[in-house]
Design a protein around this motif. Structure first.
Motif, mmCIF file in Angstrom:
data_model
loop_
_atom_site.group_PDB
_atom_site.id
_atom_site.type_symbol
_atom_site.label_atom_id
_atom_site.label_comp_id
_atom_site.label_asym_id
_atom_site.label_seq_id
_atom_site.Cartn_x
_atom_site.Cartn_y
_atom_site.Cartn_z
ATOM 1 N N THR A 1 0.828 -1.216 0.000
ATOM 2 C CA THR A 1 0.000 0.000 0.000
ATOM 3 C C THR A 1 0.859 1.261 0.000
ATOM 4 O OG1 THR A 1 -0.158 -0.076 2.426
ATOM 5 C CG2 THR A 1 -1.970 -1.093 1.158
ATOM 6 N N HIS A 2 2.039 1.169 0.638
ATOM 7 C CA HIS A 2 2.958 2.312 0.643
ATOM 8 C C HIS A 2 4.344 1.836 1.048
ATOM 9 C CE1 HIS A 2 1.540 2.040 4.779
ATOM 10 N NE2 HIS A 2 2.500 2.859 5.188
ATOM 11 N N GLU A 3 5.281 2.764 1.119
ATOM 12 C CA GLU A 3 6.701 2.422 1.157
ATOM 13 C C GLU A 3 7.266 2.143 2.551
ATOM 14 O OE1 GLU A 3 5.244 5.322 0.565
ATOM 15 O OE2 GLU A 3 6.559 7.057 0.990
ATOM 16 N N HIS A 4 6.485 2.292 3.610
ATOM 17 C CA HIS A 4 7.044 2.085 4.951
ATOM 18 C C HIS A 4 7.470 0.634 5.170
ATOM 19 C CE1 HIS A 4 4.910 5.921 6.579
ATOM 20 N NE2 HIS A 4 6.055 6.195 5.978
ATOM 21 N N GLY A 5 8.547 0.482 5.944
ATOM 22 C CA GLY A 5 9.173 -0.820 6.125
ATOM 23 C C GLY A 5 8.276 -1.873 6.748
ATOM 24 N N ASP A 6 7.310 -1.435 7.568
ATOM 25 C CA ASP A 6 6.421 -2.427 8.184
ATOM 26 C C ASP A 6 5.367 -2.934 7.194
ATOM 27 O OD1 ASP A 6 5.334 0.247 8.506
ATOM 28 O OD2 ASP A 6 3.756 -0.626 9.747
ATOM 29 N N HIS A 7 5.419 -2.429 5.975
ATOM 30 C CA HIS A 7 4.517 -2.922 4.917
ATOM 31 C C HIS A 7 5.282 -3.629 3.791
ATOM 32 C CE1 HIS A 7 0.942 -0.845 6.576
ATOM 33 N NE2 HIS A 7 1.926 -0.240 7.216
ATOM 34 N N THR A 8 6.580 -3.306 3.675
ATOM 35 C CA THR A 8 7.369 -3.842 2.552
ATOM 36 C C THR A 8 8.398 -4.878 2.994
ATOM 37 O OG1 THR A 8 9.056 -2.116 2.784
ATOM 38 C CG2 THR A 8 7.184 -1.626 1.339
ATOM 39 N N GLY B 1 -4.667 0.109 4.006
ATOM 40 C CA GLY B 1 -3.291 0.409 4.415
ATOM 41 C C GLY B 1 -3.251 1.265 5.663
ATOM 42 N N ASP B 2 -2.427 2.309 5.632
ATOM 43 C CA ASP B 2 -2.331 3.216 6.774
ATOM 44 C C ASP B 2 -3.070 4.528 6.526
ATOM 45 O OD1 ASP B 2 -0.798 1.270 7.924
ATOM 46 O OD2 ASP B 2 1.030 2.471 8.095
ATOM 47 N N THR B 3 -4.043 4.515 5.598
ATOM 48 C CA THR B 3 -4.847 5.709 5.342
ATOM 49 C C THR B 3 -6.038 5.764 6.292
ATOM 50 O OG1 THR B 3 -4.185 5.789 3.034
ATOM 51 C CG2 THR B 3 -6.251 6.893 3.598
ATOM 52 N N GLY C 1 -1.600 11.211 1.808
ATOM 53 C CA GLY C 1 -1.874 11.784 3.128
ATOM 54 C C GLY C 1 -0.987 11.157 4.189
ATOM 55 N N HIS C 2 -1.082 9.844 4.342
ATOM 56 C CA HIS C 2 -0.178 9.136 5.270
ATOM 57 C C HIS C 2 1.239 9.179 4.688
ATOM 58 C CE1 HIS C 2 1.447 6.215 8.044
ATOM 59 N NE2 HIS C 2 1.777 5.420 7.043
ATOM 60 N N THR C 3 1.358 8.805 3.428
ATOM 61 C CA THR C 3 2.535 9.166 2.628
ATOM 62 C C THR C 3 1.979 9.687 1.309
ATOM 63 O OG1 THR C 3 2.910 7.144 1.324
ATOM 64 C CG2 THR C 3 3.788 7.156 3.585
HETATM 65 ZN ZN LIG Z 1 2.830 3.624 7.167
#
Ligand SMILES: [Zn+2]
Ligand SMILES: [Zn+2]
Length: 263
Positions: free
Chosen positions: A55-62, A134-136, A114-116
């Motif tokens: 969903t986005h680039e943060h490490g806890d998602h990738t 995701g984190d939205t 917004g979140h990223t």
């Molecule tokens: Zn995030």
């Protein structure tokens, strides 16, 4: 469409997802941080992970991409602007693109900054309307904007895209924060009886078998969808008289996001 919500049990309280086609068993792994649990869940159900979506680039998602790819050779899809910041990314997507899984699953990409500023939510419009947010959007809450995001953009995403979703849309967020977020809702709106009831009913819930909310519920329990609620506005006006009695939705959202940061 088959959905498996996978509770990682980690300190960040991440949820990972498998979304599978019932006819072919092909599956999409969404933010598969705990790749071992995702692989085990797929194996147990006889599913074959063919694609990964971050969903986005943060490490806890990738952070689980490598583990999934080395086991399955899945492709890795993310927002086109996240290229270079996501390990193993093979395909960029943007607003309106459709990700197909097997024969029956189609997920539409929403560009939700917004979140990223490189955040994708996935919307299924097939048999079960569902949003992988995701984190939205969290159950009863909204993502923060501390690591590459902007509150103004998050407001636009909520107002112009999430608000438009149908009441029966199921919400599958990237983290389990329900109790904390409900407590914030009640801090802002102490007489919100739906939030009171939900805290009572779910305070001891097992995150491995978590409540999946609908948009109809979110409109009742999520402060960030209650920008025009007289109770929310009155409480803000008490604390911040400079906002006046009739603040616009943007001003209310930004103030709520700011309060949540230090709450
Ligand atoms: Zn995030
Ligand atoms: Zn996260």
């Amino acid at each position: 469409m088959l959905v498996e919500q996978i509770w990682t049990g980690n300190a960040y309280r991440n949820f990972n997802y498998l979304v599978a086609c019932p006819e072919t068993g092909d599956a999409l792994a969404i933010d598969p941080l705990d790749f071992r649990k995702c692989l085990a869940a797929a194996a147990e159900r006889g599913w074959n992970i063919t694609k990964v979506l971050n969903t986005h680039e943060h490490g806890d998602h990738t952070g689980g991409n490598k583990g999934i790819v080395s086991a399955t050779r899945a492709t890795v899809i993310a927002h086109h602007n996240a290229a270079g910041r996501i390990p193993g990314m093979t395909e960029g997507v943007g607003a309106g693109d459709v990700i197909r899984i097997g024969k029956t699953v189609e997920l539409q990409c929403l560009d939700t900054p917004g979140h990223t500023m490189s955040h994708i939510c996935l919307l299924s419009k097939t048999d079960i309307p569902a949003l992988f947010s995701g984190d939205t959007l969290f159950n009863a809450g909204a993502g923060n904007c501390h690591n590459g995001g902007h509150p103004e953009e998050l407001f636009e995403t909520f107002e112009q895209q999430l608000e438009q979703l149908g009441d029966d849309t199921l919400i599958y967020p990237g983290h389990e924060y329900l109790m904390n977020n409900l407590a914030f809702t009640l801090d802002r709106e102490p007489d919100n009886s739906v939030a009171q009831q939900m805290i009572h009913d779910y305070e001891n819930q097992d995150p491995a078998n978590a409540l999946v909310t609908t948009m109809a519920q979110e409109r009742e329990i999520n402060t960030f969808f209650r920008l025009r609620s007289p109770g929310v506005i009155a409480r803000l006006a008490e604390q911040f008289p400079e906002m006046g009695d009739n603040p616009d939705a943007r001003a209310v959202f930004l103030k709520l996001r700011e309060l949540r940061n230090s709450w």
